[in-house]
Design a protein around this motif. Structure first.
Motif, short mmCIF file in Angstrom:
data_model
loop_
_atom_site.label_atom_id
_atom_site.label_comp_id
_atom_site.label_asym_id
_atom_site.label_seq_id
_atom_site.Cartn_x
_atom_site.Cartn_y
_atom_site.Cartn_z
N THR A 107 -10.82 13.30 52.00
CA THR A 107 -11.75 12.56 51.03
C THR A 107 -12.97 13.25 50.99
N GLN A 108 -13.78 13.08 52.20
CA GLN A 108 -15.11 13.67 52.56
C GLN A 108 -15.28 15.24 51.93
N CYS A 111 -15.09 15.53 48.11
CA CYS A 111 -16.41 15.25 47.66
C CYS A 111 -17.57 16.16 47.89
N GLN A 114 -17.13 18.98 45.73
CA GLN A 114 -17.35 18.48 44.15
C GLN A 114 -18.79 18.24 43.84
N SER A 117 -19.38 13.75 45.14
CA SER A 117 -18.85 12.58 44.34
C SER A 117 -17.28 13.08 44.12
N PHE A 118 -16.36 11.98 43.57
CA PHE A 118 -15.26 12.29 43.16
C PHE A 118 -15.29 13.04 41.99
#
Length: 268
Positions: A107-108, A111, A114, A117-118
């Protein structure tokens, strides 16, 4: 041939030989899409039409798509850009992180790749069926393959951490990954059937074609051109002699390109 190891084990062995590793998102193990049926209520593993064409790369899964990529390859000389079928790759850090975005530490990682953020919800991995349709038919910049987790890890398909992944334009709130009807909404059943598909007689009889494309003689050269399987030259990291590139800007651009967009495995 002797059925002494599974297709999964064989593919992991090839990935390791080719320099792919779980420790490197940029050279993560690559696995094939094996199914083409994400609509049926039950999965028929005795029907050849259930399966993806393993003799063709993701950019040539339909006649229309294949024709467009061949056209792109042939038109290059007119605009003096690089001659290749694909300017995107089938395996990269962002593809790996997007598949595993519902689990830490991915997840990290996602992000950070990106920008903190998502992604826009409509571009996030949210449905197996829509991802297959994008990579095999609809999106000319999407030729992604799969990762090993699709064949053993049901947890990556659920949003157990309750991350707020956003809302799509049609109002759908992203949560768990949408599964094909034949999985009955059960990630464990999806993984079980998907693994059975990988180990099926059909895949066992045709897997060598895909291996030729990814790890073998159809990686580059005339065989790759004929197979509609050529990528931007920067993706062939072991073919580029970076030591001979004196301009630091060009060298850093190439390295950045490779790290962001992926690289072809070493030829086995």
């Amino acid at each position: 041939q002797k059925r002494e190891i599974s297709n999964f084990d064989y593919l992991m062995y090839l990935n390791t030989l080719a320099g792919r590793s779980y420790n490197d998102y940029m050279q993560y193990p690559v696995f094939p899409w094996v199914l083409a049926d994400y609509c049926s209520a039950t999965l028929n593993l005795t029907n050849p039409h259930t399966f993806r064409d393993l003799s063709k790369p993701m950019g040539a899964q339909t006649g229309e798509r294949k024709r467009k990529f061949i056209q792109r390859y042939n038109e290059v000389e007119k605009n003096l850009s690089v001659q290749c079928h694909y300017c995107t790759h089938y395996s990269s850090a962002i593809i790996v992180a997007s598949y595993l975005v519902r689990m830490e530490p991915f997840t990290q990682t996602f992000c950070s790749l990106q920008g903190g953020s998502f992604d826009v919800a409509d571009r996030m991995f949210h449905s197996v069926k829509s991802t297959w349709e994008s990579a095999s038919r609809d999106n000319m910049s999407d030729v992604r393959e799969l990762i090993p987790e699709f064949f053993y890890l049901p947890e990556f398909l659920t949003n157990a951490n309750h991350f707020e992944l956003g809302c799509m334009q049609d109002g759908t709130v992203l949560g768990d990954v949408q599964l094909p009807p034949w999985a009955d909404g059960d990630p464990h059943k999806f993984i079980l059937l998907h693994r059975q598909a990988l180990e099926s007689d059909y895949v066992s009889a045709h897997l060598h074609h895909w291996i030729d494309l990814i790890f073998g003689h159809k990686q580059h050269g005339s065989a790759a051109v004929e197979a509609v399987n050529t990528y931007h030259p920067y993706f062939y990291g072991d073919k580029m002699d970076l030591n001979n590139i004196k301009d630091p800007l060009i060298k850093s651009t190439i390295l950045g390109f490779i790290s962001n967009f992926g690289q072809i495995p070493k030829q086995v």
